[in-house]
Design a protein around this motif. Structure first.
Motif, PDB file in Angstrom:
ATOM      1  N   PHE A  21       0.847  -1.195   0.000  1.00  0.00           N
ATOM      2  CA  PHE A  21       0.000   0.000   0.000  1.00  0.00           C
ATOM      3  C   PHE A  21       0.881   1.243   0.000  1.00  0.00           C
ATOM      4  O   PHE A  21       1.989   1.227   0.521  1.00  0.00           O
ATOM      5  CB  PHE A  21      -0.904   0.017   1.238  1.00  0.00           C
ATOM      6  CG  PHE A  21      -1.965  -1.040   1.186  1.00  0.00           C
ATOM      7  CD1 PHE A  21      -3.185  -0.791   0.596  1.00  0.00           C
ATOM      8  CD2 PHE A  21      -1.722  -2.298   1.715  1.00  0.00           C
ATOM      9  CE1 PHE A  21      -4.150  -1.765   0.537  1.00  0.00           C
ATOM     10  CE2 PHE A  21      -2.686  -3.290   1.649  1.00  0.00           C
ATOM     11  CZ  PHE A  21      -3.907  -3.017   1.058  1.00  0.00           C
ATOM     12  N   ASN A  22       0.373   2.297  -0.605  1.00  0.00           N
ATOM     13  CA  ASN A  22       1.088   3.574  -0.563  1.00  0.00           C
ATOM     14  C   ASN A  22       0.069   4.708  -0.599  1.00  0.00           C
ATOM     15  O   ASN A  22      -1.145   4.468  -0.565  1.00  0.00           O
ATOM     16  CB  ASN A  22       2.092   3.669  -1.716  1.00  0.00           C
ATOM     17  CG  ASN A  22       1.415   3.489  -3.059  1.00  0.00           C
ATOM     18  OD1 ASN A  22       0.395   4.136  -3.335  1.00  0.00           O
ATOM     19  ND2 ASN A  22       1.936   2.594  -3.881  1.00  0.00           N
ATOM     20  N   LEU A  23       0.570   5.913  -0.695  1.00  0.00           N
ATOM     21  CA  LEU A  23      -0.307   7.084  -0.608  1.00  0.00           C
ATOM     22  C   LEU A  23      -1.332   7.127  -1.748  1.00  0.00           C
ATOM     23  O   LEU A  23      -2.370   7.768  -1.634  1.00  0.00           O
ATOM     24  CB  LEU A  23       0.526   8.367  -0.611  1.00  0.00           C
ATOM     25  CG  LEU A  23       1.441   8.554   0.597  1.00  0.00           C
ATOM     26  CD1 LEU A  23       2.216   9.842   0.487  1.00  0.00           C
ATOM     27  CD2 LEU A  23       0.632   8.555   1.878  1.00  0.00           C
ATOM     28  N   GLN A  25       2.822  -5.019   2.946  1.00  0.00           N
ATOM     29  CA  GLN A  25       3.570  -3.823   3.344  1.00  0.00           C
ATOM     30  C   GLN A  25       2.616  -2.702   3.694  1.00  0.00           C
ATOM     31  O   GLN A  25       1.835  -2.266   2.843  1.00  0.00           O
ATOM     32  CB  GLN A  25       4.463  -3.361   2.197  1.00  0.00           C
ATOM     33  CG  GLN A  25       5.884  -3.856   2.285  1.00  0.00           C
ATOM     34  CD  GLN A  25       6.759  -3.153   1.284  1.00  0.00           C
ATOM     35  OE1 GLN A  25       6.485  -3.210   0.094  1.00  0.00           O
ATOM     36  NE2 GLN A  25       7.793  -2.496   1.745  1.00  0.00           N
ATOM     37  N   MET A  26       2.677  -2.257   4.921  1.00  0.00           N
ATOM     38  CA  MET A  26       1.834  -1.140   5.373  1.00  0.00           C
ATOM     39  C   MET A  26       2.758   0.016   5.750  1.00  0.00           C
ATOM     40  O   MET A  26       3.487  -0.077   6.745  1.00  0.00           O
ATOM     41  CB  MET A  26       0.996  -1.560   6.587  1.00  0.00           C
ATOM     42  CG  MET A  26       0.078  -2.748   6.354  1.00  0.00           C
ATOM     43  SD  MET A  26      -1.253  -2.387   5.213  1.00  0.00           S
ATOM     44  CE  MET A  26      -2.223  -1.255   6.185  1.00  0.00           C
ATOM     45  N   PRO A  27       2.757   1.082   4.959  1.00  0.00           N
ATOM     46  CA  PRO A  27       3.677   2.182   5.253  1.00  0.00           C
ATOM     47  C   PRO A  27       3.134   3.119   6.331  1.00  0.00           C
ATOM     48  O   PRO A  27       1.941   3.086   6.640  1.00  0.00           O
ATOM     49  CB  PRO A  27       3.757   2.918   3.914  1.00  0.00           C
ATOM     50  CG  PRO A  27       2.400   2.703   3.312  1.00  0.00           C
ATOM     51  CD  PRO A  27       1.932   1.354   3.778  1.00  0.00           C
ATOM     52  N   GLU A  28       4.017   3.937   6.868  1.00  0.00           N
ATOM     53  CA  GLU A  28       3.560   5.026   7.754  1.00  0.00           C
ATOM     54  C   GLU A  28       3.030   6.143   6.872  1.00  0.00           C
ATOM     55  O   GLU A  28       3.720   6.563   5.931  1.00  0.00           O
ATOM     56  CB  GLU A  28       4.741   5.568   8.566  1.00  0.00           C
ATOM     57  CG  GLU A  28       5.060   4.769   9.788  1.00  0.00           C
ATOM     58  CD  GLU A  28       6.056   5.499  10.678  1.00  0.00           C
ATOM     59  OE1 GLU A  28       5.627   6.184  11.600  1.00  0.00           O
ATOM     60  OE2 GLU A  28       7.252   5.359  10.419  1.00  0.00           O
ATOM     61  N   ILE A  29       1.839   6.595   7.143  1.00  0.00           N
ATOM     62  CA  ILE A  29       1.305   7.701   6.340  1.00  0.00           C
ATOM     63  C   ILE A  29       0.687   8.749   7.248  1.00  0.00           C
ATOM     64  O   ILE A  29       0.233   8.457   8.354  1.00  0.00           O
ATOM     65  CB  ILE A  29       0.258   7.230   5.307  1.00  0.00           C
ATOM     66  CG1 ILE A  29      -0.968   6.642   6.001  1.00  0.00           C
ATOM     67  CG2 ILE A  29       0.817   6.268   4.317  1.00  0.00           C
ATOM     68  CD1 ILE A  29      -2.178   6.676   5.114  1.00  0.00           C
ATOM     69  N   SER A  30       0.650   9.964   6.749  1.00  0.00           N
ATOM     70  CA  SER A  30      -0.047  11.067   7.416  1.00  0.00           C
ATOM     71  C   SER A  30      -0.600  11.965   6.312  1.00  0.00           C
ATOM     72  O   SER A  30       0.172  12.542   5.542  1.00  0.00           O
ATOM     73  CB  SER A  30       0.913  11.885   8.275  1.00  0.00           C
ATOM     74  OG  SER A  30       1.452  11.109   9.293  1.00  0.00           O
ATOM     75  N   LEU A  31      -1.884  12.021   6.209  1.00  0.00           N
ATOM     76  CA  LEU A  31      -2.535  12.827   5.167  1.00  0.00           C
ATOM     77  C   LEU A  31      -3.572  13.727   5.820  1.00  0.00           C
ATOM     78  O   LEU A  31      -4.299  13.290   6.710  1.00  0.00           O
ATOM     79  CB  LEU A  31      -3.237  11.920   4.145  1.00  0.00           C
ATOM     80  CG  LEU A  31      -2.358  11.016   3.298  1.00  0.00           C
ATOM     81  CD1 LEU A  31      -3.220   9.984   2.584  1.00  0.00           C
ATOM     82  CD2 LEU A  31      -1.589  11.833   2.288  1.00  0.00           C
ATOM     83  N   ILE A  32      -3.659  14.940   5.330  1.00  0.00           N
ATOM     84  CA  ILE A  32      -4.618  15.878   5.917  1.00  0.00           C
ATOM     85  C   ILE A  32      -5.206  16.763   4.827  1.00  0.00           C
ATOM     86  O   ILE A  32      -4.528  17.058   3.837  1.00  0.00           O
ATOM     87  CB  ILE A  32      -3.920  16.725   7.018  1.00  0.00           C
ATOM     88  CG1 ILE A  32      -4.941  17.516   7.818  1.00  0.00           C
ATOM     89  CG2 ILE A  32      -2.859  17.638   6.448  1.00  0.00           C
ATOM     90  CD1 ILE A  32      -4.376  18.074   9.116  1.00  0.00           C
ATOM     91  N   TYR A  79      -8.367  13.763   8.182  1.00  0.00           N
ATOM     92  CA  TYR A  79      -7.009  13.212   8.107  1.00  0.00           C
ATOM     93  C   TYR A  79      -7.026  11.687   8.189  1.00  0.00           C
ATOM     94  O   TYR A  79      -7.995  11.076   8.668  1.00  0.00           O
ATOM     95  CB  TYR A  79      -6.093  13.787   9.203  1.00  0.00           C
ATOM     96  CG  TYR A  79      -6.645  13.703  10.603  1.00  0.00           C
ATOM     97  CD1 TYR A  79      -6.636  12.514  11.316  1.00  0.00           C
ATOM     98  CD2 TYR A  79      -7.191  14.830  11.217  1.00  0.00           C
ATOM     99  CE1 TYR A  79      -7.143  12.442  12.597  1.00  0.00           C
ATOM    100  CE2 TYR A  79      -7.708  14.769  12.495  1.00  0.00           C
ATOM    101  CZ  TYR A  79      -7.685  13.572  13.187  1.00  0.00           C
ATOM    102  OH  TYR A  79      -8.205  13.503  14.446  1.00  0.00           O
ATOM    103  N   SER A  80      -5.963  11.119   7.691  1.00  0.00           N
ATOM    104  CA  SER A  80      -5.704   9.671   7.781  1.00  0.00           C
ATOM    105  C   SER A  80      -4.290   9.505   8.287  1.00  0.00           C
ATOM    106  O   SER A  80      -3.398  10.250   7.884  1.00  0.00           O
ATOM    107  CB  SER A  80      -5.812   8.995   6.411  1.00  0.00           C
ATOM    108  OG  SER A  80      -7.081   9.182   5.871  1.00  0.00           O
ATOM    109  N   CYS A  81      -4.098   8.529   9.128  1.00  0.00           N
ATOM    110  CA  CYS A  81      -2.778   8.396   9.747  1.00  0.00           C
ATOM    111  C   CYS A  81      -2.507   6.928  10.106  1.00  0.00           C
ATOM    112  O   CYS A  81      -3.410   6.217  10.537  1.00  0.00           O
ATOM    113  CB  CYS A  81      -2.754   9.254  11.014  1.00  0.00           C
ATOM    114  SG  CYS A  81      -1.190   9.308  11.827  1.00  0.00           S
ATOM    115  N   SER A  82      -1.305   6.493   9.886  1.00  0.00           N
ATOM    116  CA  SER A  82      -0.892   5.194  10.435  1.00  0.00           C
ATOM    117  C   SER A  82       0.490   5.372  11.040  1.00  0.00           C
ATOM    118  O   SER A  82       1.273   6.208  10.583  1.00  0.00           O
ATOM    119  CB  SER A  82      -0.877   4.111   9.371  1.00  0.00           C
ATOM    120  OG  SER A  82       0.158   4.349   8.456  1.00  0.00           O
TER     121      SER A  82
END
Lengths: 153, 187
Positions: free
Chosen positions: A32-34, B34-41, B79-82
């Motif tokens: 998964f990605n953005l 694969q789960m990445p770290e994300i931060s979206l706003i 927002y979305s965040c992991s």
């Protein structure tokens, strides 16, 4: 001594030649990605692999022998909230026939029969589905091994 | 030696019979996720411009007051965040990144808590209200792995209010002053 070595060699060769065999080609990587998500959204709970990402062959059977295949997973680093499912998307090529696993079946850590058939078959395509994907899962790379076992009956 | 050879020969000849019984073989393949770290706003609705104006006094002698025009509550923060296991919680910062508030005025921001549930671990507002400035200020904290869901009426409602702070400093030299408010999500 030389004769013994020859005998042992023949034994090893014969084991390879005569033993019924299950062969898996391919592997599955979910990533998964953005691009998979917009602000405010969660990932889609379910995601599927390609329909032909993994191929399974069954060969070196006695003539038109019946067989069954079990599947299980051996977790290396896996989150129990994510469930793994498999189904076959083809019936394979060859003189054999098979039944089962046309719908998704959950793969657990205990082996369970998913496919049964008769005779040798190549290119049985397998598709996987993950259920339980969420932002709540800690960011990480998760790994498990999917194990198929062939029993000739 | 002869005995060993004989054993091997017998085993070799009987292999077909051995494999004719119920025997097994196995193979495996890896499956990875694969789960990445994300931060979206983002602020919803997109491309919405907040218009604030100080109400004119109705009578001579009154000072410019607060009217409906000095307040706007039409935007929501999504927002979305992991994060990694036991990783730090995220915060949302707000700041004015272009323009400046005219002297004698202030723009206050109130960030509401979620009215509708998000998913996972969403954040809480940090304070009742802040006065926006060009310095980043925390408005939401304790964001874990989760999301607010997307769209207006989801996430944190943003309420902007234009306040008169000092009428002595109020100088009207332009019809409008433009500000850019930037929200940033980070550790």
């Amino acid at each position: 001594m030389k004769k013994s070595a020859i005998c042992l060699f023949l034994l090893v060769v014969a084991t390879t030649v005569f033993g019924q065999q299950i062969r898996i080609r391919g592997s599955v990587d979910f990533s998964f990605n953005l691009a998979n998500i917009q602000p405010g959204e969660d990932y889609s709970l379910e995601t599927e692999s390609k329909q032909d990402g993994v191929r399974l062959d069954i060969k070196n059977l006695r003539r038109q022998a019946n067989w069954r295949v079990t599947v299980s997973k051996s977790d290396i680093n896996w989150d129990n909230n994510v469930k793994v499912y498999v189904r076959r998307t083809s019936s394979g090529n060859g003189n054999g026939s098979l039944w089962g696993c046309s719908n998704y079946t959950q793969i657990r850590n205990m082996p369970q029969t998913v496919l049964q058939g008769r005779g040798a078959l190549n290119n049985i395509y397998l598709q996987y589905k993950l259920d339980g994907i969420s932002l709540s899962l800690p960011a990480n790379t998760y790994n498990t091994d999917i194990i198929y076992t062939l029993y000739e009956q | 030696m002869k005995k060993l050879s004989l054993i091997c020969l017998v085993m070799f000849l009987s292999l077909d019979a051995i494999y004719a019984q119920s025997y097994w073989s196995y193979d495996d393949h890896s499956l990875s996720l694969q789960m990445p770290e994300i931060s979206l706003i983002s602020v919803m609705p997109a491309n919405y411009t907040v218009n604030l104006s100080l109400g004119l006094p109705d009578r001579a002698g009154d000072k410019p007051g607060e009217t409906g025009d000095s307040k706007d509550d039409n935007t929501w923060l999504n927002y979305s965040c992991s994060r990694r296991y036991r990783g730090s919680f995220r915060k949302v910062y707000a700041q004015i990144t272009s323009g400046s508030v005219p002297d004698g005025l202030a723009v206050n921001l109130e960030v509401k808590n979620l009215q509708r549930n998000g998913r996972g671990t969403w954040g809480r507002r940090y304070s009742n209200s802040i006065t926006l400035s060009n310095q980043p200020q925390v408005v939401v904290n304790r964001i874990g792995g989760g999301c607010t869901r997307r769209g207006t009426r989801f996430g944190h409602q943003l309420i902007y209010e234009l306040k008169l702070t000092d009428i002595d400093q109020l100088v009207v030299d332009d019809d409008k002053t433009y500000l850019t408010i930037t929200y940033t999500i980070s550790d």
